[in-house]
Design an enzyme around this catalytic site. Sequence first.
Site, PDB file in Angstrom:
ATOM      1  N   ASP A   7       0.877  -1.169   0.000  1.00  0.00           N
ATOM      2  CA  ASP A   7       0.000   0.000   0.000  1.00  0.00           C
ATOM      3  C   ASP A   7       0.917   1.223   0.000  1.00  0.00           C
ATOM      4  O   ASP A   7       2.145   1.098  -0.185  1.00  0.00           O
ATOM      5  CB  ASP A   7      -0.993  -0.040   1.174  1.00  0.00           C
ATOM      6  CG  ASP A   7      -0.327   0.217   2.530  1.00  0.00           C
ATOM      7  OD1 ASP A   7       0.922   0.291   2.593  1.00  0.00           O
ATOM      8  OD2 ASP A   7      -1.055   0.342   3.527  1.00  0.00           O
ATOM      9  N   HIS A   8       0.338   2.403   0.262  1.00  0.00           N
ATOM     10  CA  HIS A   8       1.150   3.632   0.249  1.00  0.00           C
ATOM     11  C   HIS A   8       2.220   3.613   1.343  1.00  0.00           C
ATOM     12  O   HIS A   8       3.323   4.112   1.152  1.00  0.00           O
ATOM     13  CB  HIS A   8       0.242   4.851   0.401  1.00  0.00           C
ATOM     14  CG  HIS A   8      -0.698   4.759   1.555  1.00  0.00           C
ATOM     15  ND1 HIS A   8      -1.763   3.880   1.570  1.00  0.00           N
ATOM     16  CD2 HIS A   8      -0.737   5.410   2.749  1.00  0.00           C
ATOM     17  CE1 HIS A   8      -2.421   4.005   2.712  1.00  0.00           C
ATOM     18  NE2 HIS A   8      -1.805   4.931   3.451  1.00  0.00           N
ATOM     19  N   CYS A  64       3.204  -3.112   3.990  1.00  0.00           N
ATOM     20  CA  CYS A  64       2.337  -1.970   4.334  1.00  0.00           C
ATOM     21  C   CYS A  64       3.084  -1.176   5.402  1.00  0.00           C
ATOM     22  O   CYS A  64       4.298  -1.383   5.589  1.00  0.00           O
ATOM     23  CB  CYS A  64       0.937  -2.404   4.755  1.00  0.00           C
ATOM     24  SG  CYS A  64       0.818  -3.424   6.235  1.00  0.00           S
ATOM     25  N   GLY A  65       2.398  -0.289   6.106  1.00  0.00           N
ATOM     26  CA  GLY A  65       3.111   0.549   7.074  1.00  0.00           C
ATOM     27  C   GLY A  65       3.772  -0.284   8.161  1.00  0.00           C
ATOM     28  O   GLY A  65       4.974  -0.172   8.428  1.00  0.00           O
ATOM     29  N   THR A  66       2.967  -1.120   8.810  1.00  0.00           N
ATOM     30  CA  THR A  66       3.492  -1.971   9.885  1.00  0.00           C
ATOM     31  C   THR A  66       3.723  -3.416   9.444  1.00  0.00           C
ATOM     32  O   THR A  66       4.400  -4.170  10.137  1.00  0.00           O
ATOM     33  CB  THR A  66       2.475  -2.035  11.039  1.00  0.00           C
ATOM     34  OG1 THR A  66       1.243  -2.552  10.509  1.00  0.00           O
ATOM     35  CG2 THR A  66       2.247  -0.672  11.659  1.00  0.00           C
ATOM     36  N   ILE A  68       1.265  -5.408   9.520  1.00  0.00           N
ATOM     37  CA  ILE A  68       0.198  -6.144  10.225  1.00  0.00           C
ATOM     38  C   ILE A  68      -1.021  -6.346   9.322  1.00  0.00           C
ATOM     39  O   ILE A  68      -1.531  -7.470   9.187  1.00  0.00           O
ATOM     40  CB  ILE A  68      -0.197  -5.407  11.525  1.00  0.00           C
ATOM     41  CG1 ILE A  68       0.980  -5.381  12.501  1.00  0.00           C
ATOM     42  CG2 ILE A  68      -1.407  -6.084  12.172  1.00  0.00           C
ATOM     43  CD1 ILE A  68       0.758  -4.481  13.726  1.00  0.00           C
ATOM     44  N   GLY A  69      -1.484  -5.284   8.695  1.00  0.00           N
ATOM     45  CA  GLY A  69      -2.673  -5.397   7.846  1.00  0.00           C
ATOM     46  C   GLY A  69      -2.465  -6.370   6.697  1.00  0.00           C
ATOM     47  O   GLY A  69      -3.352  -7.183   6.380  1.00  0.00           O
ATOM     48  N   HIS A  97      11.567 -22.777   9.220  1.00  0.00           N
ATOM     49  CA  HIS A  97      10.592 -23.476  10.061  1.00  0.00           C
ATOM     50  C   HIS A  97       9.165 -23.385   9.530  1.00  0.00           C
ATOM     51  O   HIS A  97       8.403 -24.337   9.664  1.00  0.00           O
ATOM     52  CB  HIS A  97      10.620 -22.916  11.489  1.00  0.00           C
ATOM     53  CG  HIS A  97      11.834 -23.342  12.265  1.00  0.00           C
ATOM     54  ND1 HIS A  97      11.939 -23.202  13.629  1.00  0.00           N
ATOM     55  CD2 HIS A  97      13.000 -23.908  11.851  1.00  0.00           C
ATOM     56  CE1 HIS A  97      13.120 -23.672  14.041  1.00  0.00           C
ATOM     57  NE2 HIS A  97      13.784 -24.092  12.975  1.00  0.00           N
ATOM     58  N   HIS A 132       8.904 -29.861  11.048  1.00  0.00           N
ATOM     59  CA  HIS A 132       8.233 -28.614  10.665  1.00  0.00           C
ATOM     60  C   HIS A 132       7.150 -28.869   9.620  1.00  0.00           C
ATOM     61  O   HIS A 132       6.121 -28.195   9.612  1.00  0.00           O
ATOM     62  CB  HIS A 132       9.253 -27.594  10.165  1.00  0.00           C
ATOM     63  CG  HIS A 132      10.299 -27.289  11.190  1.00  0.00           C
ATOM     64  ND1 HIS A 132       9.994 -26.682  12.386  1.00  0.00           N
ATOM     65  CD2 HIS A 132      11.629 -27.563  11.224  1.00  0.00           C
ATOM     66  CE1 HIS A 132      11.095 -26.571  13.116  1.00  0.00           C
ATOM     67  NE2 HIS A 132      12.095 -27.104  12.436  1.00  0.00           N
TER      68      HIS A 132
HETATM   69  C1  RB5 Z   1      -1.992   2.795   6.380  1.00  0.00           C
HETATM   70  O1  RB5 Z   1      -2.053   4.038   7.006  1.00  0.00           O
HETATM   71  C2  RB5 Z   1      -1.625   1.726   7.402  1.00  0.00           C
HETATM   72  O2  RB5 Z   1      -2.704   1.481   8.241  1.00  0.00           O
HETATM   73  C3  RB5 Z   1      -1.192   0.468   6.689  1.00  0.00           C
HETATM   74  O3  RB5 Z   1      -0.088   0.728   5.889  1.00  0.00           O
HETATM   75  C4  RB5 Z   1      -0.767  -0.693   7.566  1.00  0.00           C
HETATM   76  O4  RB5 Z   1       0.175  -0.304   8.497  1.00  0.00           O
HETATM   77  C5  RB5 Z   1      -1.854  -1.500   8.126  1.00  0.00           C
HETATM   78  O5  RB5 Z   1      -1.650  -2.476   8.847  1.00  0.00           O
END
Ligand code: RB5
Length: 148
Positions: A7-8, A64-66, A68-69, A97, A132
């Site tokens: 993503d951005h 993505c940013g983190t 996580i998403g 693993h 594994h």
């Molecule tokens: C976008 O602002 C951010 O939420 C996305 O990149 C990501 O970190 C989601 O998990």
Amino acid sequence: MIAVASDHGGFELKQAICALLQERGLDFVDMGTNDESSVDYPDFGRKVAEAVAEGRCSQGILVCGTGIGMSITANKVDGIRAALVHDSFTAQMAKEHNNANILVMGGRILSVDTGRKLVEIWLDSTFEAGRHQNRLDKIRQIETERSH
Ligand code: RB5
């Protein structure tokens, strides 16, 4: 063929990863996004996850940013083992693993240099199989038993 998307929040690192794959002469497909305008990460995570799950690509990389998403999204698709990694050890373990078929990173967490390094570690590591594989079979079993 390696499917790559972001993503951005992961755009800058995704561009650097595409450059790395090109330098290494690896076949890849850049599934977007194409600039830093705000987009929804599930749209891009889903594209890569479906390409890998359907066998159109052998593995994938998502940013993505983190991270996580993208990892939550990709792991919704049966057959996907998406691993969110932060350092050399988790990148190596993700392959040795977990045989992760999608590598996920946070573009707002890692430097471009670190992100490139983690991709190289994951690509160059080998699944250890044995006990594994048994564990991955149990993950697959969850998908089979819970499918509608
Ligand atoms: C976008 O602002 C951010 O939420 C996305 O990149 C990501 O970190 C989601 O998990």
